[in-house]
Design a protein around this motif. Structure first.
Motif, PDB file in Angstrom:
ATOM      1  N   UNK A 474      17.576 -19.036  12.369  1.00  0.00           N
ATOM      2  CA  UNK A 474      16.309 -20.018  12.511  1.00  0.00           C
ATOM      3  C   UNK A 474      15.382 -19.262  13.238  1.00  0.00           C
ATOM      4  N   UNK A 475      14.179 -19.027  12.487  1.00  0.00           N
ATOM      5  CA  UNK A 475      13.016 -18.431  13.117  1.00  0.00           C
ATOM      6  C   UNK A 475      12.234 -19.538  14.155  1.00  0.00           C
ATOM      7  N   UNK A 476      11.726 -18.943  15.130  1.00  0.00           N
ATOM      8  CA  UNK A 476      11.110 -19.587  16.304  1.00  0.00           C
ATOM      9  C   UNK A 476       9.692 -18.916  16.377  1.00  0.00           C
ATOM     10  N   UNK A 477       9.551 -17.745  16.711  1.00  0.00           N
ATOM     11  CA  UNK A 477       8.472 -17.098  17.242  1.00  0.00           C
ATOM     12  C   UNK A 477       7.566 -16.457  16.402  1.00  0.00           C
ATOM     13  N   UNK A 478       7.769 -16.292  15.201  1.00  0.00           N
ATOM     14  CA  UNK A 478       7.052 -15.444  14.258  1.00  0.00           C
ATOM     15  C   UNK A 478       6.841 -16.607  12.975  1.00  0.00           C
ATOM     16  N   UNK A 479       5.388 -16.391  12.318  1.00  0.00           N
ATOM     17  CA  UNK A 479       5.224 -17.040  11.052  1.00  0.00           C
ATOM     18  C   UNK A 479       6.041 -16.728   9.976  1.00  0.00           C
ATOM     19  N   UNK A 480       6.052 -17.563   8.988  1.00  0.00           N
ATOM     20  CA  UNK A 480       7.129 -17.326   7.834  1.00  0.00           C
ATOM     21  C   UNK A 480       6.247 -16.167   6.927  1.00  0.00           C
ATOM     22  N   UNK A 481       4.856 -16.215   6.955  1.00  0.00           N
ATOM     23  CA  UNK A 481       4.490 -14.913   5.988  1.00  0.00           C
ATOM     24  C   UNK A 481       4.536 -13.681   6.757  1.00  0.00           C
ATOM     25  N   UNK A 482       4.552 -13.754   8.013  1.00  0.00           N
ATOM     26  CA  UNK A 482       4.826 -12.319   8.690  1.00  0.00           C
ATOM     27  C   UNK A 482       6.381 -12.002   8.419  1.00  0.00           C
ATOM     28  N   UNK A 483       7.155 -12.836   8.705  1.00  0.00           N
ATOM     29  CA  UNK A 483       8.751 -12.510   8.576  1.00  0.00           C
ATOM     30  C   UNK A 483       8.922 -12.227   7.062  1.00  0.00           C
ATOM     31  N   UNK A 484       8.493 -12.891   6.225  1.00  0.00           N
ATOM     32  CA  UNK A 484       8.811 -12.568   4.823  1.00  0.00           C
ATOM     33  C   UNK A 484       8.404 -10.829   4.528  1.00  0.00           C
ATOM     34  N   UNK A 485       6.878 -10.803   5.034  1.00  0.00           N
ATOM     35  CA  UNK A 485       6.437  -9.582   4.759  1.00  0.00           C
ATOM     36  C   UNK A 485       7.412  -8.234   5.272  1.00  0.00           C
ATOM     37  N   UNK A 486       7.828  -8.422   6.541  1.00  0.00           N
ATOM     38  CA  UNK A 486       8.623  -7.562   7.179  1.00  0.00           C
ATOM     39  C   UNK A 486       9.886  -7.545   6.591  1.00  0.00           C
ATOM     40  N   UNK A 631       9.080  -0.593  -0.652  1.00  0.00           N
ATOM     41  CA  UNK A 631       9.345  -1.984  -0.376  1.00  0.00           C
ATOM     42  C   UNK A 631       8.087  -2.736   0.142  1.00  0.00           C
ATOM     43  N   UNK A 632       7.370  -1.976   1.021  1.00  0.00           N
ATOM     44  CA  UNK A 632       6.293  -2.832   1.807  1.00  0.00           C
ATOM     45  C   UNK A 632       5.112  -2.626   0.738  1.00  0.00           C
ATOM     46  N   UNK A 633       5.007  -1.630  -0.112  1.00  0.00           N
ATOM     47  CA  UNK A 633       4.046  -1.708  -0.922  1.00  0.00           C
ATOM     48  C   UNK A 633       4.146  -2.863  -2.036  1.00  0.00           C
ATOM     49  N   UNK A 635       5.557  -5.474  -1.607  1.00  0.00           N
ATOM     50  CA  UNK A 635       5.368  -7.071  -0.791  1.00  0.00           C
ATOM     51  C   UNK A 635       3.897  -6.766  -0.566  1.00  0.00           C
ATOM     52  N   UNK A 636       3.098  -5.785  -0.350  1.00  0.00           N
ATOM     53  CA  UNK A 636       1.745  -5.892  -0.109  1.00  0.00           C
ATOM     54  C   UNK A 636       0.919  -6.288  -1.457  1.00  0.00           C
ATOM     55  N   UNK A 637       1.406  -5.979  -2.560  1.00  0.00           N
ATOM     56  CA  UNK A 637       0.597  -6.416  -3.616  1.00  0.00           C
ATOM     57  C   UNK A 637       0.678  -7.870  -3.922  1.00  0.00           C
ATOM     58  N   UNK A 638       1.768  -8.612  -3.303  1.00  0.00           N
ATOM     59  CA  UNK A 638       1.850 -10.085  -3.301  1.00  0.00           C
ATOM     60  C   UNK A 638       0.961 -10.893  -2.438  1.00  0.00           C
ATOM     61  N   UNK A 639       0.325 -10.161  -1.483  1.00  0.00           N
ATOM     62  CA  UNK A 639      -0.651 -10.768  -0.486  1.00  0.00           C
ATOM     63  C   UNK A 639      -1.712 -11.091  -1.297  1.00  0.00           C
ATOM     64  N   UNK A 640      -2.455 -12.343  -0.791  1.00  0.00           N
ATOM     65  CA  UNK A 640      -3.586 -12.849  -1.506  1.00  0.00           C
ATOM     66  C   UNK A 640      -4.817 -11.935  -1.432  1.00  0.00           C
ATOM     67  N   UNK A 641      -4.810 -11.148  -0.198  1.00  0.00           N
ATOM     68  CA  UNK A 641      -6.014 -10.177   0.077  1.00  0.00           C
ATOM     69  C   UNK A 641      -5.460  -8.860   0.491  1.00  0.00           C
ATOM     70  N   UNK A 642      -5.695  -7.815  -0.162  1.00  0.00           N
ATOM     71  CA  UNK A 642      -5.518  -6.401   0.360  1.00  0.00           C
ATOM     72  C   UNK A 642      -6.641  -5.807   0.781  1.00  0.00           C
ATOM     73  N   UNK A 643      -7.255  -5.629   2.137  1.00  0.00           N
ATOM     74  CA  UNK A 643      -8.577  -5.176   2.539  1.00  0.00           C
ATOM     75  C   UNK A 643      -8.448  -3.708   2.342  1.00  0.00           C
TER      76      UNK A 643
END
Length: 643
Positions: A474-486, A631-633, A635-643
């Motif tokens: 159970x996650x408590x201290x990090x948002x789901x989007x950050x946890x999933x990306x990592x 693997x991170x690349x 995941x980055x392609x699935x993000x709404x915005x890549x700056x």
């Protein structure tokens, strides 16, 4: 003033009385023998139960320490009876639980509360005021329920119970703003009703102040059960980033030495990865520690430095592991050589002489293992002074020292980020412990391929009669989007997460410098300024192996160093600058991770990068020049915005 504001004002008045009555300070020790003192933390909540006499209701406060004074009765969080507040049980010791009230706080002031009915709602869960009865009914026990005797000392005996809690009546109408009762509460706006979920979410989303604080009001049942597990055996807590492992470690250290739980341990050593971690968690221990036993807080490097009697004024380095992979069985061979030295030495025993013996003496035991050991030994410095100057050899030297001169032992040792200790560091801790262990960590966050890969491999050589492993998801201290990306860096079987109270959160931002006419370092500092403005009351950090490059760019942009790990600008904005090793066990509102490709290059694993990405609670920015790990690349392609 609406009803909720009135109730909150009343609870603040009670809390003020509680804090004022707790005049004695708590004392705790950190590495190097330094000490600090702090006032007791505020009340955590309130619990209502049905009395032993039918139709009666009893309600009690829960706080960091037990208190009975002037009609105010507070149950210590460490007492067995506190389980009726922290667990989801409907009964405790045959008493029906009616409702629980949890407080949120800021410094010493209660800022909100939420009520959770356990039974069908019936009127108000708690009375705002309770008048002192002229005389207790003859049939009633003189102090309420006898089972609450356990709440006072944690024992099963039945001492004379305390009088029922009596609190001064609340005025029938709201007093003026200048009234003493409401002097610490703004009444400018009505407070909206809160649920316990709202309270948890608001507490976790509140700005980080730079130090971990006690979280008794939002301590989850799973966390509470691990914190209060009896130390008759040893416990391992495996959990993903953001699951509250450090909360468990710090609260457990304070609970083990608290006499309210029954039999307090006298010496508990709480070990973590870095000096920054020491500073981060000390406040939480001080909030809870009542001074019954002693909690010593220390990084593993400071433990080694103390054993070797190195200058305490010298800053401890980031976590070091053996410079050469430790051969199998080397610890046993070293112990054999030191034992032979001790048996033959006619003059005083010294670590220098023992080191010379380990370098020169031959042994006939386990010849196959010894050949590998001798090859490893040839790479060691020829003198003790040279070896002592190399932090990577401190575990080896400290191990020799505890073999030559056995140290004072602790009643229990808790290790946070336990996955990162080297084999010889574990051998040192064995000689510092006379009791059981609590190991807290995440094997997915290993920073070195030379540490143990599995918990069973780690603890099979640690002395303990029984080991229990517990996994928390159970996650408590990090948002789901950050946890999933990592988590994209982990094997698929290790990516499972529980829902976070912080919700989905803001998606991570990935910034590539390939198409920009800016350096990676200048973009990183620019993002720090943006985040420092956004999280004005919170904390921001840059985590990268390239510390000097970021520091130079920060100075060119007008930032000035502020201590060992931070920079500040003319407007008072601040950010921390940390190496991956230094960021372990810490958390920040927002984090910039610079050049992910460099993390694996320096460690051979994804552990450092995964740990660094998950230090952010609310917002994560990744700045890179070199290609991202595959693997991170993806995941980055699935993000709404890549700056």
């Amino acid at each position: 003033m609406d009803k909720k504001s009135q109730v909150l004002a009343y609870e603040n008045a009670v809390n003020s009385r509680y804090l004022k009555s707790a005049e004695s300070k708590v004392e705790y020790r950190v590495a190097g023998g330094s000490k600090s003192r702090r006032e007791v933390a505020p009340l955590s909540g309130r619990v209502s139960v049905e009395g032993e006499i039918k139709g009666t209701i009893e309600d009690y406060y829960i706080g960091p320490r037990h208190m009975e004074t002037d009609g105010l009765f507070v149950i210590s969080w460490a007492a067995p009876a506190a389980a009726m507040f922290f667990e989801r049980n409907k009964r405790w010791n045959n008493q029906k639980i009616r409702a629980r009230r949890r407080f949120s706080k800021r410094v010493e002031r209660l800022t909100d509360y939420a009520d959770d009915w356990v039974v069908r709602p019936d009127g108000d869960p708690f009375k705002v005021a309770q008048s002192r009865p002229k005389q207790a009914p003859p049939s009633a026990p003189p102090g309420g329920s006898s089972w609450l005797s356990k709440a006072r000392t944690g024992k099963t005996s039945n001492p004379k119970p305390a009088p029922a809690p009596v609190i001064p009546d609340l005025p029938a109408r709201a007093p003026s703003v200048g009234s003493d009762l409401f002097s610490d509460l703004s009444t400018a706006a009505d407070l909206a009703p809160s649920t316990t979920e709202d309270l948890l979410r608001a507490t976790l989303a509140a700005p980080r102040t730079g130090g971990l604080e006690a979280v008794l009001s939002t301590l989850q049942p799973e966390q509470y059960s691990l914190v209060t597990a009896e130390p008759i055996g040893s416990l391992i807590v495996q959990g993903h980033a953001g699951t509250g492992k450090t909360i468990i470690a710090t609260h457990r250290a304070a609970w083990l030495v608290d006499a309210a739980r029954g039999t307090a341990l006298q010496e508990v050593l709480l070990v973590g990865p870095t000096e920054a971690w020491e500073e981060h968690i000390s406040l939480a221990v001080a909030d809870l520690h009542t001074g019954d036993g002693r909690v010593t807080i220390s990084s593993i490097q400071r433990v080694l430095m103390n054993i070797l009697e190195l200058d305490r004024a010298e800053p401890a380095t980031a976590q070091a592991v053996d410079s050469v992979a430790l051969p199998k069985g080397a610890a046993l061979t070293i112990a054999d050589l030191v034992a032979e030295y001790k048996s033959t030495s006619r003059r005083g025993r010294s670590i220098r002489a023992a080191y010379d013996t380990v370098l020169a003496l031959e042994t006939n035991r386990a010849p196959a293992r010894s050949r590998e050991f001798y090859a490893w030994r040839e790479a060691l410095p020829r003198t003790f002074e040279t070896a002592r100057s190399r932090p990577a050899l401190w575990p080896f030297l400290a191990y020799i020292k505890v073999l030559v001169d056995p140290p004072r032992k602790n009643s229990h040792i808790i290790v946070d980020e336990a996955q990162d200790l080297s084999p010889l560091e574990w051998q040192v801790l064995i000689h510092l412990n006379a009791g059981a262990w609590t190991l807290v960590g995440d094997m997915n966050q290993r920073h070195s391929p030379r540490t143990f890969k599995k918990w069973k491999d780690l603890y099979k050589d640690l002395p303990s009669s029984r080991w229990v492993e517990h996994v928390i998801n159970s996650g408590f201290r990090t948002t789901k989007s950050i946890s999933d990306f990592a988590a994209s860096l982990l094997p698929i079987t290790q990516r499972r997460r529980g829902a976070s109270p912080l919700g989905e959160g803001k998606p991570p931002a990935v910034i590539s410098v390939a198409e920009r006419r800016r350096t990676m370092e200048s973009l990183t500092v620019e993002e720090c300024l943006r985040l420092a403005i956004t999280y004005d009351e919170g904390t921001v950090a840059v985590i990268t192996p390239h510390l000097d490059d970021v520091a130079s760019a920060a100075r060119l942009s007008g930032w000035k160093p502020d201590g060992r790990h931070a920079f500040v600008n003319a407007e008072g904005r601040r950010f921390h600058l940390l190496a991956p090793e230094e960021a372990r066990g810490l958390e920040f509102d927002a984090v910039v991770v610079m050049e992910p490709a460099a993390f694996r290059a320096s460690s051979g694993t994804n552990g450092r990068l995964y740990t660094s990405l998950t230090r952010a609670n609310l917002e994560l920015v990744v700045v890179h020049d070199k290609p991202l790990p595959a693997a991170l690349a993806r995941a980055a392609k699935k993000l709404p915005v890549i700056r």
